[in-house]
Design a protein around this motif. Structure first.
Motif, PDB file in Angstrom:
ATOM      1  N   ILE A  50      17.428  20.426  47.843  1.00  0.00           N
ATOM      2  CA  ILE A  50      18.740  19.922  47.444  1.00  0.00           C
ATOM      3  C   ILE A  50      19.256  18.917  48.456  1.00  0.00           C
ATOM      4  CG2 ILE A  50      21.131  20.549  46.943  1.00  0.00           C
ATOM      5  CD1 ILE A  50      20.109  23.071  45.753  1.00  0.00           C
ATOM      6  N   SER A  51      19.106  19.222  49.753  1.00  0.00           N
ATOM      7  CA  SER A  51      19.701  18.293  50.723  1.00  0.00           C
ATOM      8  C   SER A  51      19.015  16.933  50.672  1.00  0.00           C
ATOM      9  CB  SER A  51      19.679  18.874  52.131  1.00  0.00           C
ATOM     10  OG  SER A  51      18.431  19.386  52.444  1.00  0.00           O
ATOM     11  N   PHE A  77      24.817  22.131  50.518  1.00  0.00           N
ATOM     12  CA  PHE A  77      23.705  21.544  51.266  1.00  0.00           C
ATOM     13  C   PHE A  77      24.071  20.120  51.647  1.00  0.00           C
ATOM     14  CE2 PHE A  77      21.877  24.681  48.420  1.00  0.00           C
ATOM     15  CZ  PHE A  77      21.161  25.449  49.310  1.00  0.00           C
ATOM     16  N   ASN A  78      24.113  19.861  52.922  1.00  0.00           N
ATOM     17  CA  ASN A  78      24.416  18.503  53.369  1.00  0.00           C
ATOM     18  C   ASN A  78      23.137  17.704  53.512  1.00  0.00           C
ATOM     19  OD1 ASN A  78      27.177  18.977  53.544  1.00  0.00           O
ATOM     20  ND2 ASN A  78      26.902  19.963  55.535  1.00  0.00           N
ATOM     21  N   PRO A 115      18.857  11.003  37.747  1.00  0.00           N
ATOM     22  CA  PRO A 115      18.279  12.299  37.395  1.00  0.00           C
ATOM     23  C   PRO A 115      16.809  12.312  37.825  1.00  0.00           C
ATOM     24  CG  PRO A 115      18.534  10.945  35.444  1.00  0.00           C
ATOM     25  CD  PRO A 115      19.216  10.233  36.556  1.00  0.00           C
ATOM     26  N   PRO A 116      16.211  13.499  37.961  1.00  0.00           N
ATOM     27  CA  PRO A 116      14.830  13.576  38.469  1.00  0.00           C
ATOM     28  C   PRO A 116      13.845  12.694  37.708  1.00  0.00           C
ATOM     29  CG  PRO A 116      15.779  15.750  38.336  1.00  0.00           C
ATOM     30  CD  PRO A 116      16.792  14.826  37.783  1.00  0.00           C
ATOM     31  N   ILE A 147      20.537  20.114  36.294  1.00  0.00           N
ATOM     32  CA  ILE A 147      19.865  19.495  37.433  1.00  0.00           C
ATOM     33  C   ILE A 147      20.342  20.175  38.708  1.00  0.00           C
ATOM     34  CG2 ILE A 147      19.543  17.346  38.685  1.00  0.00           C
ATOM     35  CD1 ILE A 147      19.847  15.915  36.007  1.00  0.00           C
ATOM     36  N   ARG A 158      18.130  15.589  47.942  1.00  0.00           N
ATOM     37  CA  ARG A 158      18.515  14.956  46.671  1.00  0.00           C
ATOM     38  C   ARG A 158      20.012  14.705  46.558  1.00  0.00           C
ATOM     39  NH1 ARG A 158      16.785  13.771  41.734  1.00  0.00           N
ATOM     40  NH2 ARG A 158      18.805  14.338  40.925  1.00  0.00           N
ATOM     41  N   VAL A 159      20.753  15.147  47.562  1.00  0.00           N
ATOM     42  CA  VAL A 159      22.207  15.127  47.447  1.00  0.00           C
ATOM     43  C   VAL A 159      22.754  13.747  47.077  1.00  0.00           C
ATOM     44  CG1 VAL A 159      24.321  15.291  48.790  1.00  0.00           C
ATOM     45  CG2 VAL A 159      22.659  17.104  48.892  1.00  0.00           C
ATOM     46  N   ASN A 160      22.245  12.706  47.747  1.00  0.00           N
ATOM     47  CA  ASN A 160      22.843  11.384  47.542  1.00  0.00           C
ATOM     48  C   ASN A 160      22.151  10.539  46.495  1.00  0.00           C
ATOM     49  OD1 ASN A 160      24.881  11.815  49.210  1.00  0.00           O
ATOM     50  ND2 ASN A 160      24.096  10.616  50.929  1.00  0.00           N
ATOM     51  N   ILE A 161      21.190  11.120  45.790  1.00  0.00           N
ATOM     52  CA  ILE A 161      20.419  10.306  44.857  1.00  0.00           C
ATOM     53  C   ILE A 161      21.148  10.191  43.529  1.00  0.00           C
ATOM     54  CG2 ILE A 161      18.271  10.248  43.539  1.00  0.00           C
ATOM     55  CD1 ILE A 161      17.216  11.582  46.278  1.00  0.00           C
TER      56      ILE A 161
END
Lengths: 363, 507
Positions: free
Chosen positions: B331-332, A54-55, B340-341, A25, B334-337
């Motif tokens: 990505i940014s 990436f923030n 999984p997709p 992922i 999705r960072v805090n999620i």
């Protein structure tokens, strides 16, 4: 009933096989963007990787890790011991080689790169004058990511300047092709910026020589024809001297081979259509004689340049222009070894033909 | 063991077969009918006799009874025998019969029965159906179009037939009537143009309809499911339309239309898959615009089916193929999620499906509020709460939007659920999974038939001449009058040449 059983079986297999494909992922792996290799004593390699963080607010930071080992793959394994997420090569954009490292050969690394299905063939590689570790850890002003800076730099110069097309695929083609030697872009890092110095020439997989930015112009036209690039010439008319810049609109090269006593003899014809970008004020472009002057000087200069670099190649016994390949295309039962012995003393006649087609409005 | 898997073979015995529930004689009929509150049965004095008049109050037109029946029966001096009613009543449908079956059927369909004795076998049946409760012909809402006719079918079969025949005033337009349904006795009309529609298609349709064994047919959608070639398919095999102009155009193409009493929708067949993405507006706009919009519609179907599965596949397995400039936003966001997709996608897709379902079950005005609350508030909140990424929110809402572009409602629903298997396959095997799911769908479509004709035609089997009106619509002089794949006659080369010639007035 049998059909239903097979269907249930299929669904079962589908669910079981689910585990067979490794999930990667995108936000749970560490995407290596750039790798640099530096020379250390005792045939050790120092590998430095750079990956972006990436923030959530959209900002990007560059992080670097480095490790020392004998092989590139084991370096990655060592690096994994320092990284919270698995390091992956799927987004690898550029691989850098320190010049001293490249002098000892880069095949080992290139080989492991092209056998990795995650690595794309359009990957850029470059030779760095100086430490790659420093380059990658340097904070750059133009882009937070040195990898993006470098790939954009190379891409931009291929599109609009004197750098011929280069990537992993081109490198492999000229490395494994008979009668061809590879080349890579040559980069130097300065204060907060990077600079493309010219072209690094290889014999086999070993870095042996270089061309500067000026020589690259003729090189690009000779390699594959080109539609880009700028060239500066010094002009003299009576007592007045000055410089003019000509932009290449379309440059093509044709190779002719003649065999004299079993030794190939080349006639290289360069044809360049140019556009005058800048010229000394004492020139009057409405006069044909003045344009002729630029054309003549330009022709002479480019011809000399081309001859010089070809002589340089012959002296270094390298063939990035693919003279050998030209002969191979035209000959049955070609012997590469025999050609290699003939190459340094082979006669190459260069003729250039420059035509100024534009002198008015410029870009 | 596993008893629940075995088929329950026990016959259900508590149902009464009412299909042949005709009473044996008139006494039984009337006595039983009296149990219903709306059955009127009373003696009436006339000039010479006492007659018994019986009818179902709700089924007849009271005004007609008072104006056109009772005055004549009561006052007419010519009323001596039942046969005289034929002459004295200003109604064309008066018949004298002793047939108990006929009397019963007609009584239940809004006829008035007149007898001399209370249980006299000979009856006069007078037509007096109530039609005032019919809805007026209104604007089409499901298949709305900005230009072109706006009339839509209603629940009354006869007025639907009128809407069709008015547009095709030729004797070749045939309406074949079949009555089905053990209880409902629903009138079903098979409409076709004699000489144009392939006789095989007509026979297939009428045979399949006749074979239906059902008690009640509430809507033509029942018929559609019962006569479909493959009832297990998610793809509709007959076009359901509420537009008479579409029915007329397709009758002219050689298709067969099926209408049923009480249903505002007609069925059209045999069809190919491309027909479900055709809007009548394509034909009313110039061919360039029509083709462009139709092309957009096809693209939106592809987008709607593949957008979220591709998101799942790429983010779970193929991070290599993300372009370098897209990497940062993807990505940014999705960072805090924490999911999984696949879970992220299912969460959002189900939210959208919920909104759609809730919106469809609520009155229009409440539905609008719900759409705003759901779409904006929930979407925004779930992004801020870190449950979904905002890029996925855009993708999901776009693909929901794209699935609405399909003009035929049943096909739009199919597109709506089609993405879920794709999402699952993408989550299991990534891009390969999508390809596998796609192969299943293609094989299924290749094997699917609509009234015995290939569903994928004219794409497969390829019929080049028919393709002029599938993904793109060529100008009218380039389109064949009738598609070959419907089994109509193949045009000769001269005909095609003639068709393409420019016709000037001063020729």
């Amino acid at each position: 009933m049998i059909r239903r059983k097979t269907l249930i079986l299929l669904i079962f297999i589908a669910l079981l096989l689910n585990g067979c494909v490794p999930k990667q992922i995108v936000d749970e792996v560490q995407l290596i963007h750039a790798v640099g290799f530096d020379e250390l004593p005792d045939t050790n390699i120092k590998g430095t990787i750079m990956y972006p963080i990436f923030n959530q607010d959209g900002t990007i930071e560059a992080e670097t890790l480095s490790a020392v080992s004998h092989t590139s793959r084991y370096i990655r394994s060592k690096l994994n011991t320092k990284s919270p997420k698995t390091l992956t090569t799927g987004q690898l954009r550029i691989v850098l080689f320190n010049d001293k490292f490249a002098k000892n050969g880069i095949l080992e690394i290139v080989n492991s790169l092209y056998r990795d299905p995650n690595v794309g063939n359009r990957l850029y590689m470059a030779v760095v004058n100086g430490s790659t570790h420093e380059l990658l850890t340097n904070k750059l002003t133009a882009d937070p990511l040195p990898s993006m800076y470098l790939t954009d730099l190379i891409e931009q110069n291929i599109k609009s300047e004197n750098l011929p097309k280069t990537n992993l695929h081109v490198f492999l083609y000229s490395y494994y092709g008979e009668g061809l030697d590879p080349f890579l872009p040559l980069v130097r890092s300065g204060n907060n910026n990077l600079q493309l110095e010219g072209i690094a020439l290889f014999r086999g997989d070993k870095y042996v020589g270089q061309l500067d930015h000026r020589e690259s112009f003729a090189f690009k036209v000779l390699v594959d024809g080109s539609k880009t690039g700028h060239y500066e010439v010094q002009l003299k008319k009576g007592k007045q001297t000055g410089h003019a810049v000509v932009r290449n609109i379309k440059g093509t090269t044709s190779y002719k081979v003649k065999k004299v006593n079993g030794v190939p003899e080349f006639t290289v014809k360069m044809k360049i259509l140019g556009e005058i970008h800048e010229y000394p004020p004492w020139l009057n472009l409405e006069q044909k004689s003045d344009i002729d002057l630029i054309e003549k000087t330009f022709t002479k200069k480019v011809k000399r340049e081309a001859e010089t670099i070809i002589q340089k190649f012959q002296k270094l016994q390298i063939d990035p222009l693919g003279f050998g390949d030209q002969v191979r295309r035209r000959e049955k039962g070609w012997d590469y070894k025999k050609f290699k012995t003939q190459y340094p003393d082979m006669k190459v006649n260069v003729s250039t033909d420059v035509e100024i087609v534009e002198s008015g409005v410029i870009e | 063991m596993m008893k629940w898997l075995k088929k329950n073979t026990k016959e259900l015995t508590h149902t009464v077969d009412l299909s042949n529930n005709t009473y044996n004689n008139i006494t039984e009929l009337i006595d039983n009918a009296k149990d219903s509150a709306d059955f009127i049965h009373y003696p009436q004095k006339t000039a010479f006799h006492n007659v018994y008049i019986s009818y179902y109050k709700a089924m007849i037109d009271g005004e007609l009874l008072h104006r056109d029946v009772l005055p004549y029966i009561i006052h007419s001096k010519a009323f001596k025998s039942l046969k005289d009613l034929k002459d004295i009543l200003p109604i064309e449908s008066v018949s004298i019969t002793k047939d108990i079956k006929e009397i019963q059927n007609k009584l239940l369909r809004g006829f008035i029965v007149v007898q001399f004795g209370e249980y006299d076998e000979e009856c006069a049946v007078i037509r007096a159906e109530n039609s005032s409760t019919n809805r007026a012909v209104s604007v089409s809402e499901i298949e709305f179009s900005v230009i072109g006719p706006k009339e839509a079918f209603i629940e009354n079969l006869d007025s639907n037939l009128y809407l069709i025949r008015r547009r095709l005033p030729v004797p070749e337009l045939r309406f074949k009537e079949i009555i089905i349904g053990k209880y409902s006795k629903t009138r079903v009309i098979i409409a076709y143009l004699e000489g144009i529609a392939n006789i095989e298609n007509i026979n297939t349709v009428s045979q399949r309809i006749q074979d239906i064994e059902s008690e009640v047919i509430p809507d033509s959608s029942f018929l559609e499911q019962m006569i479909s070639d493959n009832t297990k398919s998610v793809f509709p095999q007959l076009v359901t339309t509420e537009r008479p102009d579409r029915v007329v155009a397709m009758l002219n193409y050689g298709q067969v239309a099926i209408l049923s009493e009480g249903s505002p929708q007609a069925l059209l067949g045999p069809t190919g898959i491309s027909e479900y993405f055709v809007s009548p507006e394509d034909y009313y706009l110039s061919w360039l615009l029509g083709s462009l919009f139709r092309f957009i519609r096809f693209l939106s179907v592809i987008f709607s089916t593949f957008a979220t599965p591709l998101y799942v596949a790429i983010l779970t397995f193929h991070y290599q193929m993300i372009p370098k400039d897209l990497l940062a936003p993807l990505i940014s966001s999705r960072v805090n999620i924490p999911f999984p997709p696949i879970l992220e996608v299912l969460f959002l897709e189900l939210t959208i499906e919920l909104l759609r379902e809730a919106g469809a079950r609520l009155p229009t005005k409440v539905g609008q509020t719900l759409g705003i609350v759901g779409g904006i508030v929930i979407g925004q909140a779930s992004v801020e709460a870190g449950l979904t990424s905002n890029i996925l929110l855009i993708i999901v809402s776009l693909s929901a939007l794209a699935s609405f572009t399909t003009p035929i409602y049943k096909m739009a629903n199919t597109i709506r659920i089609l993405r879920f298997p794709f999402i699952f396959f993408a989550a299991i095997w990534g891009g390969v999974g999508i390809v596998i799911a796609m192969s299943f769908i293609i094989v299924h479509l290749l094997r699917l038939e609509s009234l015995g004709r290939p569903y994928l035609s004219p794409i497969y089997p390829p019929r080049l001449l028919d393709m002029t009106d599938t993904v793109i619509r060529l100008p009218y002089n380039r389109i064949l009058k009738r598609p070959i794949s419907l089994g109509t006659k193949l045009p000769s080369k001269e005909m095609v040449k003639e068709m393409r010639k420019k016709k000037d007035i001063d020729e």
